[in-house]
Enzyme design. Sequence first.
Site, PDB file in Angstrom:
ATOM      1  N   ASP A 130     -99.866  38.263 -48.467  1.00  0.00           N
ATOM      2  CA  ASP A 130    -100.803  38.502 -47.551  1.00  0.00           C
ATOM      3  C   ASP A 130    -101.968  39.422 -48.131  1.00  0.00           C
ATOM      4  OD1 ASP A 130    -102.272  39.114 -45.292  1.00  0.00           O
ATOM      5  OD2 ASP A 130    -100.613  39.879 -44.100  1.00  0.00           O
ATOM      6  N   SER A 133    -103.587  42.209 -45.774  1.00  0.00           N
ATOM      7  CA  SER A 133    -102.550  43.296 -45.284  1.00  0.00           C
ATOM      8  C   SER A 133    -102.625  44.204 -46.777  1.00  0.00           C
ATOM      9  CB  SER A 133    -101.225  42.996 -45.112  1.00  0.00           C
ATOM     10  OG  SER A 133    -101.167  42.511 -43.934  1.00  0.00           O
TER      11      SER A 133
END
Length: 520
Positions: A130, A133
């Site tokens: 990710d 993030s």
Amino acid sequence: MKIAIVRERSEGENRVAATPETVGKLIALGASVSVEKGAGLGSRILDKDYTAAGATIAASADAALKGADVVLTVRRPTAGSLAGVNKGALVIGALDPYGNDKDVAALAKAGVTAVSMEFMPRITRAQVMDILSSQANLAGYQGVIEAAAEFDRAFPMMMTAAGTVRPAKAFVMGAGVAGLQAIATAKRLGAVVSATDVRPAAKEQVESLGGKFIAVEDDEFKQAETAGGYAKQMSAEYQAKQAELTATHIAKQDIVITTALIPGRPAPRLITKAMVESMAPGSVIVDLAAERGGNVELTVPGKVIEHNGVKIVGYTNVQGRIPTTASQLYARNLLAFLTTLIDAKAKALAINWDDELVKATVLTRDGKVVHPNFVTAAPVAESKPVAVAKSAPKAPAKTVEAKSAPAKTGAASATPAKKPAAKKTEVAAMADTPKKAAAGVEQSIPAAAEPAPTPAKRTATKKAAAVMDAAAAASPAKKAAPKKPAAAKPATVASETTAKKPAAKKPAAAKKPAAPKGAQ
């Protein structure tokens, strides 16, 4: 399998898509890695570090890209720069497709398979991949550092011989990944922290970090989170209520950090000019959404401005201001994803196009834009015939059922003598729902027209048993005797039974009218 890493061409972008650490792991998977000369200098990574990890240093971007099967990038490259890669080569990076449909279409025309890492689903096995993030976490940290650099006072409370210095008051708007890191960083620096978010789940997270939660907690607030964990676009009514609450709160703050971003949409407007003017001179606002237009009305992307004594920091690519750390995390994200696309034994690409990670992130393939968020007319044209094809067979099936109803009605009319008797019997047995019972009888008659007398005999036998049981009660029998004339309809049932059992049950025939009374 050749993997290429080139220097980023976007202004102010100092990150790089691979580090010596990830290059070594890619080579262990069977890849050859070509790095453009000077690609890592913005992140303090020297060419010799890549060479030590096993990579080849190419003199130019074209040399690095020539014959590449995979291109790792930070920002979206131009279609023209990818002329030397193999057909169908993977281009993996933060491609920022929203609002750049023409560039996405150009990548499709170039014949590459573009993979946008921003679309990585928020599931357990994809957490390590990710990029949103990992980079937002750093942006939240750096946002507080930028605020501290512009703020002309200390953050923590200090008690000295010369007196006490009050702590700075910091307000974080948006408690996602960036916001939570901003709360934690401001708290570590000693500020009194408060925060707001439209997602109910954020309240507990804010309080767990020592912050005070500020929000209009109504019914819309309770449903303001998507299944993917992102904030929903709030209604104008809610935004007005939230603005009224935050306006009074902002006026008392020294530091405000805004982090509100909605994927695929312009940044929502959170702070107006009037709110900025309500703050004390020397206050600082850091707008982490400046790249998408900003959460502050007065934000100028890429610049620091001052209005009425309040500084507004509008840096874009805030995570890129700490490129060494940002590159380390970003390169690991790409490595984790690319590992799922490589067969370790065969040491070659083995892409499972049905994998949910691949489906969610692939933008272009085989010369077409394939991501559902960006496909326009083509997918609609394909879906319509399928829907029509499915509906066509269903229509005749319904008409057949509609035609079967009159057929049953006709069958019922063909045997009128049997049906009235059946209806009378059913009404006596199921007086609460006579219509439903009649419908059931009509459906059963056509299916077995020949053996119709057999169920009639069975019902007659059951009726006779009921009569015998009723006759056992002596007192009702005496009272039922004077009511012989009233029992005209049940006499047909009595005649059926007497026809089968003639002389033996003549006295019982006198008691038969009492049986239907008992059943009713």
